[in-house]
Write an enzyme that holds these catalytic residues in place. Structure first.
Site, PDB file in Angstrom:
ATOM      1  N   THR A  14       0.860  -1.185   0.000  1.00  0.00           N
ATOM      2  CA  THR A  14       0.000   0.000   0.000  1.00  0.00           C
ATOM      3  C   THR A  14       0.894   1.232   0.000  1.00  0.00           C
ATOM      4  O   THR A  14       1.970   1.239   0.583  1.00  0.00           O
ATOM      5  CB  THR A  14      -0.950   0.020   1.216  1.00  0.00           C
ATOM      6  OG1 THR A  14      -0.196   0.231   2.415  1.00  0.00           O
ATOM      7  CG2 THR A  14      -1.733  -1.277   1.328  1.00  0.00           C
ATOM      8  N   GLY A  15       0.444   2.275  -0.683  1.00  0.00           N
ATOM      9  CA  GLY A  15       1.313   3.437  -0.862  1.00  0.00           C
ATOM     10  C   GLY A  15       2.503   3.078  -1.732  1.00  0.00           C
ATOM     11  O   GLY A  15       3.598   3.619  -1.558  1.00  0.00           O
ATOM     12  N   GLY A  16       2.293   2.192  -2.694  1.00  0.00           N
ATOM     13  CA  GLY A  16       3.391   1.701  -3.522  1.00  0.00           C
ATOM     14  C   GLY A  16       3.667   2.525  -4.754  1.00  0.00           C
ATOM     15  O   GLY A  16       4.511   2.148  -5.569  1.00  0.00           O
ATOM     16  N   SER A  18       4.747   5.747  -4.772  1.00  0.00           N
ATOM     17  CA  SER A  18       5.734   6.816  -4.594  1.00  0.00           C
ATOM     18  C   SER A  18       6.591   6.547  -3.368  1.00  0.00           C
ATOM     19  O   SER A  18       6.285   5.658  -2.562  1.00  0.00           O
ATOM     20  CB  SER A  18       5.041   8.188  -4.444  1.00  0.00           C
ATOM     21  OG  SER A  18       4.280   8.222  -3.250  1.00  0.00           O
ATOM     22  N   GLY A  19       7.649   7.337  -3.226  1.00  0.00           N
ATOM     23  CA  GLY A  19       8.466   7.319  -2.021  1.00  0.00           C
ATOM     24  C   GLY A  19       8.994   5.954  -1.634  1.00  0.00           C
ATOM     25  O   GLY A  19       9.446   5.166  -2.479  1.00  0.00           O
ATOM     26  N   ILE A  20       8.947   5.661  -0.346  1.00  0.00           N
ATOM     27  CA  ILE A  20       9.468   4.405   0.187  1.00  0.00           C
ATOM     28  C   ILE A  20       8.770   3.213  -0.439  1.00  0.00           C
ATOM     29  O   ILE A  20       9.403   2.199  -0.771  1.00  0.00           O
ATOM     30  CB  ILE A  20       9.314   4.382   1.722  1.00  0.00           C
ATOM     31  CG1 ILE A  20      10.257   5.397   2.371  1.00  0.00           C
ATOM     32  CG2 ILE A  20       9.579   2.985   2.284  1.00  0.00           C
ATOM     33  CD1 ILE A  20       9.970   5.660   3.842  1.00  0.00           C
ATOM     34  N   GLY A  21       7.461   3.310  -0.636  1.00  0.00           N
ATOM     35  CA  GLY A  21       6.720   2.195  -1.204  1.00  0.00           C
ATOM     36  C   GLY A  21       7.175   1.838  -2.601  1.00  0.00           C
ATOM     37  O   GLY A  21       7.342   0.657  -2.927  1.00  0.00           O
ATOM     38  N   SER A 139       7.004   5.091  12.495  1.00  0.00           N
ATOM     39  CA  SER A 139       7.849   6.274  12.379  1.00  0.00           C
ATOM     40  C   SER A 139       8.624   6.473  13.666  1.00  0.00           C
ATOM     41  O   SER A 139       8.181   6.064  14.748  1.00  0.00           O
ATOM     42  CB  SER A 139       6.990   7.517  12.113  1.00  0.00           C
ATOM     43  OG  SER A 139       7.730   8.707  12.278  1.00  0.00           O
ATOM     44  N   TYR A 152      -0.139  12.703  14.065  1.00  0.00           N
ATOM     45  CA  TYR A 152       0.781  11.841  13.314  1.00  0.00           C
ATOM     46  C   TYR A 152       1.532  10.921  14.273  1.00  0.00           C
ATOM     47  O   TYR A 152       1.602   9.712  14.057  1.00  0.00           O
ATOM     48  CB  TYR A 152       1.763  12.687  12.511  1.00  0.00           C
ATOM     49  CG  TYR A 152       2.758  11.847  11.745  1.00  0.00           C
ATOM     50  CD1 TYR A 152       2.391  11.211  10.563  1.00  0.00           C
ATOM     51  CD2 TYR A 152       4.072  11.696  12.199  1.00  0.00           C
ATOM     52  CE1 TYR A 152       3.301  10.426   9.857  1.00  0.00           C
ATOM     53  CE2 TYR A 152       4.978  10.919  11.512  1.00  0.00           C
ATOM     54  CZ  TYR A 152       4.597  10.289  10.339  1.00  0.00           C
ATOM     55  OH  TYR A 152       5.495   9.513   9.651  1.00  0.00           O
TER      56      TYR A 152
END
Length: 252
Positions: A14-16, A18-21, A139, A152
């Protein structure tokens, strides 16, 4: 003999898009996995799918919506029939000032950061194979707090707690499913770089240099390599645990 760590594995991220994903998706592909990426933005999702190539499956969904997660898992089940690796990585951090935070935003951030992780896990559970690996993104904020950004920090503390409790579930243990967490610190991603002004970016860079013991940003690739360790059999005796990739920010 193949040395690929994830050969013939099916990985859902999930969140794949952009960024870390996305960086993790590339690494998983390099290590032999078939990858499913999930994201809210259709444009970046399609661009990521083209980047990854092969049999990558890209599914547009909002992880804060249970019906979207259920639809995703049906598509994954129809396409692959199983999940060997679940990387519940989607999250947001763009919180308004405390006094400007209304109940709609509260529901929004908790919906993506906590609800999205919990239901990604529960809805994937029937598809998870024996000895599957589940990784959540928490985090460093859950360790030290984040002034001006309590929601957050609280949401990421909840993710860390969920990993412990879900790892201890009787069915999860009986099936050899491992549930672990990566907790990044200051990682330089497109989201991080998207500051309103150059002066704001410089202020953030100065904060990192002054606050992080290692005096630098982390890179998404440094997080992805830890995720790969947790996804592979290299971490076969690890569950309920956490890897901090934070330059020492939450440790020293």
């Amino acid at each position: 003999m193949s040395t690929l760590k994830l050969k013939h594995k099916v990985a859902v991220i999930t969140g794949g898009n952009s960024g870390i994903g996305l960086v993790t998706a590339h690494l998983f592909r390099e290590e032999g996995a078939s990858v499913v990426i999930i994201g809210r933005n259709e444009e970046t999702l399609e661009r990521a799918r083209r980047e990854l190539g092969g049999d990558t499956l890209a599914i547009q969904a909002d992880v804060s919506r249970l019906d979207d997660i259920q639809r995703v898992m049906r598509q994954v089940g129809d396409h692959f029939g199983r999940i060997d690796i679940l990387f519940a990585n989607a999250g947001i951090s763009e919180c308004p000032p405390i006094q400007e935070t209304d109940d709609a935003f509260f529901d929004h951030i908790m919906g993506i950061n906590v609800k999205g992780v919990f239901f990604a896990f529960t809805q994937a559970l029937p598809l998870l194979t024996q000895d599957a690996s589940v990784i959540f993104t928490s985090s460093v904020a859950h360790e030290r707090g984040r002034p001006g950004d309590p929601l957050y920090s609280a949401s990421k503390a909840a993710v860390r707690s969920l990993a412990r409790t879900l790892a201890a579930d009787e069915e999860v243990l009986s099936r050899g499913i491992r549930v672990n967490v990566v907790s990044p610190g200051a990682i330089y991603t497109p989201l991080t770089a998207n500051q309103d002004t150059y002066a704001m970016l410089e202020a953030v860079n100065s904060y990192v240099a002054e606050t992080v013991p290692m005096k630098r940003w982390g890179q998404p690739e440094e997080v992805a390599r830890s995720v790969l360790f947790l996804a592979s059999s290299d971490s076969s005796y690890m569950t309920g645990g956490e890897i901090a990739i934070d330059g020492g920010l939450g440790q020293i």
